[in-house]
Design a protein around this motif. Sequence first.
Motif, PDB file in Angstrom:
ATOM      1  N   GLU A  34      14.763 -40.141  30.907  1.00  0.00           N
ATOM      2  CA  GLU A  34      14.585 -40.360  32.354  1.00  0.00           C
ATOM      3  C   GLU A  34      15.907 -40.242  33.097  1.00  0.00           C
ATOM      4  O   GLU A  34      16.020 -39.568  34.112  1.00  0.00           O
ATOM      5  CB  GLU A  34      14.004 -41.762  32.613  1.00  0.00           C
ATOM      6  N   GLU A  35      16.912 -40.943  32.561  1.00  0.00           N
ATOM      7  CA  GLU A  35      18.239 -40.932  33.183  1.00  0.00           C
ATOM      8  C   GLU A  35      18.828 -39.514  33.142  1.00  0.00           C
ATOM      9  O   GLU A  35      19.440 -39.054  34.110  1.00  0.00           O
ATOM     10  CB  GLU A  35      19.148 -41.934  32.462  1.00  0.00           C
ATOM     11  N   ALA A  36      18.607 -38.833  32.018  1.00  0.00           N
ATOM     12  CA  ALA A  36      19.104 -37.455  31.871  1.00  0.00           C
ATOM     13  C   ALA A  36      18.489 -36.557  32.937  1.00  0.00           C
ATOM     14  O   ALA A  36      19.180 -35.781  33.598  1.00  0.00           O
ATOM     15  CB  ALA A  36      18.758 -36.916  30.479  1.00  0.00           C
ATOM     16  N   TRP A  37      17.174 -36.691  33.090  1.00  0.00           N
ATOM     17  CA  TRP A  37      16.483 -35.851  34.065  1.00  0.00           C
ATOM     18  C   TRP A  37      17.061 -36.088  35.466  1.00  0.00           C
ATOM     19  O   TRP A  37      17.365 -35.157  36.187  1.00  0.00           O
ATOM     20  CB  TRP A  37      14.980 -36.143  34.060  1.00  0.00           C
ATOM     21  N   PHE A  38      17.240 -37.363  35.807  1.00  0.00           N
ATOM     22  CA  PHE A  38      17.737 -37.716  37.133  1.00  0.00           C
ATOM     23  C   PHE A  38      19.134 -37.153  37.376  1.00  0.00           C
ATOM     24  O   PHE A  38      19.403 -36.523  38.399  1.00  0.00           O
ATOM     25  CB  PHE A  38      17.741 -39.238  37.318  1.00  0.00           C
ATOM     26  N   ARG A  39      20.032 -37.347  36.410  1.00  0.00           N
ATOM     27  CA  ARG A  39      21.415 -36.871  36.583  1.00  0.00           C
ATOM     28  C   ARG A  39      21.447 -35.352  36.713  1.00  0.00           C
ATOM     29  O   ARG A  39      22.100 -34.807  37.591  1.00  0.00           O
ATOM     30  CB  ARG A  39      22.272 -37.265  35.385  1.00  0.00           C
ATOM     31  N   GLY A  40      20.737 -34.686  35.799  1.00  0.00           N
ATOM     32  CA  GLY A  40      20.748 -33.221  35.802  1.00  0.00           C
ATOM     33  C   GLY A  40      20.104 -32.652  37.048  1.00  0.00           C
ATOM     34  O   GLY A  40      20.393 -31.531  37.457  1.00  0.00           O
ATOM     35  N   ASN A  69      12.248 -27.410  38.910  1.00  0.00           N
ATOM     36  CA  ASN A  69      12.869 -27.758  40.192  1.00  0.00           C
ATOM     37  C   ASN A  69      13.945 -26.765  40.606  1.00  0.00           C
ATOM     38  O   ASN A  69      14.676 -27.003  41.556  1.00  0.00           O
ATOM     39  CB  ASN A  69      13.501 -29.155  40.119  1.00  0.00           C
ATOM     40  N   GLY A  70      14.078 -25.685  39.846  1.00  0.00           N
ATOM     41  CA  GLY A  70      15.038 -24.646  40.213  1.00  0.00           C
ATOM     42  C   GLY A  70      16.471 -24.950  39.814  1.00  0.00           C
ATOM     43  O   GLY A  70      17.400 -24.307  40.290  1.00  0.00           O
ATOM     44  N   ARG A  71      16.659 -25.956  38.927  1.00  0.00           N
ATOM     45  CA  ARG A  71      18.020 -26.254  38.466  1.00  0.00           C
ATOM     46  C   ARG A  71      18.396 -25.256  37.378  1.00  0.00           C
ATOM     47  O   ARG A  71      17.714 -25.170  36.353  1.00  0.00           O
ATOM     48  CB  ARG A  71      18.105 -27.672  37.892  1.00  0.00           C
TER      49      ARG A  71
END
Length: 221
Positions: A34-40, A69-71
């Motif tokens: 979850e934290e990884a997704w948010f930071r990235g 999300n286009g990242r």
Amino acid sequence: MRVLLVEDDRRIATEVVRALEAAGYVVETVRDGEEAWFRGDTEDYAAIVLDLGLPGMDGLAVLKRWRQNGRSTPVLILTARGSWAERVDGIDAGADDYLPKPFRMEELLARLRSIVRRSAGHAAPVVSVGDVTLDERQMKVFVRGIPVTLSPLEYRLAAYLLLHRGRVVSQQELSESIYGQDDAHDSNAIEVLIGRVRKKLGPGLIETRRGFGYLVPEPAG
Ligand code: CA
């Protein structure tokens, strides 16, 4: 250059952080999906090293959500040895490269350098602009072939601007890439650093765009 490491195994994470920092990267570590997704999703990293087996949300789901999300941050996934299914799923989900565990740090660094270069659109580990040459493998900068002594911060700043030549880099982006997000510095610190690098590498290399940031112009021809 700022890298996000997503790894829940503390022993591996510690070793990777040590190797990456020794290679001049600024590393932020997170341990769950979850934290990884948010930071990235909210921060700009030069690259992300992503373990697939994570608590919370697994690495593959994290990667898919970033890409949806286009990242487009380059991602190197860490897979279980011999698991071809993980590799295939990872590449399908948008990974730029993979590394089976256990791995040698030298190989991790080589693959990381390669995905960062590819994403910046430069295939060579050596970058030359005018009299100045950056050799990422040696972590050295040369002026007319003579190596220049740079502090780690000066090297990171010079390398970041040379790798992103042809584009104006804002003070904030520069600050985050060389100090890390958790250790923000004021704009004076960057200006002082820019001044020192100019003194060592020549006044013409880095242009100041008032209110926008700094630019190493793409060499003509
Ligand atoms: Ca794991």
